[in-house]
Design an enzyme around this catalytic site. Structure first.
Site, PDB file in Angstrom:
ATOM      1  N   ARG A 196      -0.041   4.420  -0.498  1.00 59.30           N
ATOM      2  CA  ARG A 196      -0.750   5.684  -0.313  1.00 59.30           C
ATOM      3  C   ARG A 196      -0.129   6.526   0.804  1.00 59.30           C
ATOM      4  NH1 ARG A 196      -6.742   3.439   0.146  1.00 59.30           N
ATOM      5  NH2 ARG A 196      -5.561   1.860   1.323  1.00 59.30           N
ATOM      6  N   ASP A 231       0.868  -1.176   0.000  1.00 58.54           N
ATOM      7  CA  ASP A 231       0.000   0.000   0.000  1.00 58.54           C
ATOM      8  C   ASP A 231       0.901   1.221   0.000  1.00 58.54           C
ATOM      9  OD1 ASP A 231      -1.806   2.062   0.440  1.00 58.54           O
ATOM     10  OD2 ASP A 231      -2.989   0.949   1.908  1.00 58.54           O
TER      11      ASP A 231
END
Length: 216
Positions: free
Chosen positions: A144, A142
């Site tokens: 982000r 991930d």
């Protein structure tokens, strides 16, 4: 310790009427920004009392805020492989009722981009989960980064939020960036036969607060 947050400012704000495929309608005050650290075109949708064009009264209660990562396949085309589209639809209505902001972040595929996300889908068809597939492509599970979300909130004068999310990483990152999360509000569980494995991976790999009947 809070991370240093570069300053962003509101570039444009305009009122936009919204209508969803199921007939739900509302109005948003859409904000664009100068100075976001990644240079992408992220948007903040002010909804409910935060959607008024002439807001001048101070916030007495923290707004309900959802940082929502862009998902073209789910948000626009209704893909059943994820729960992004239903979460977006749910978030807009709940924020419109409570007053707050939907932050639409251009972080497709947990930050790896649209083409790479489709490549990850192909790997998932071979048996990998959504996080393993990203890693198999040489990317982070991930990627982000919510620095832009914190910048947007600061530009809007928001320092305290009720966070509409099941993802603990969003709360942790915002806290490090100086945004006080006074409450974590879970979203609904949008389960379908096509996304059951995807949702299970969210729980087992990233500690998402989802009450799934088949995950202990």
């Amino acid at each position: 310790m809070d991370e240093t947050l570069p300053t962003a400012t509101v570039r444009t704000q305009v009122t936009v009427p919204l209508r969803f495929p199921d007939g739900y309608v509302t109005t948003a005050r859409v904000h664009s920004f100068h100075g976001l650290v990644d240079g992408r075109e992220h948007l903040a949708f002010g909804l409910g009392d935060r959607g008024a064009a002439d807001r001048s009264h101070p916030d007495l209660t923290p707004p309900l805020v959802r940082p929502h990562s862009e998902c073209l396949t789910g948000d626009v085309f209704g893909s059943q492989r994820c729960d992004c589209g239903p979460q977006l639809r749910e978030a807009v209505e709940r924020i419109a009722e409570a007053g707050g902001y939907l932050l639409y972040l251009r972080q497709e595929g947990r930050g790896i981009g649209l083409y790479a996300k489709l490549e990850a889908y192909a790997l998932q068809d071979g048996g990998l989960d959504t996080y393993e597939a990203n890693e198999a492509l040489g990317r982070g599970a991930d990627e982000r980064d919510y620095t832009v979300a914190a910048q947007m909130l600061a530009a809007l004068g928001v320092t305290r939020v009720a966070l509409l999310s099941n993802n603990p990483d969003k709360a942790d990152q915002l806290d490090r960036l100086g945004v006080t999360v006074v409450d974590r509000v879970p979203t609904g569980v949008h389960l379908s036969p096509a996304n059951a494995g995807y949702l299970a991976a969210k729980v087992t790999r990233a500690d998402h607060a989802l009450d799934l009947p088949f995950v202990p």
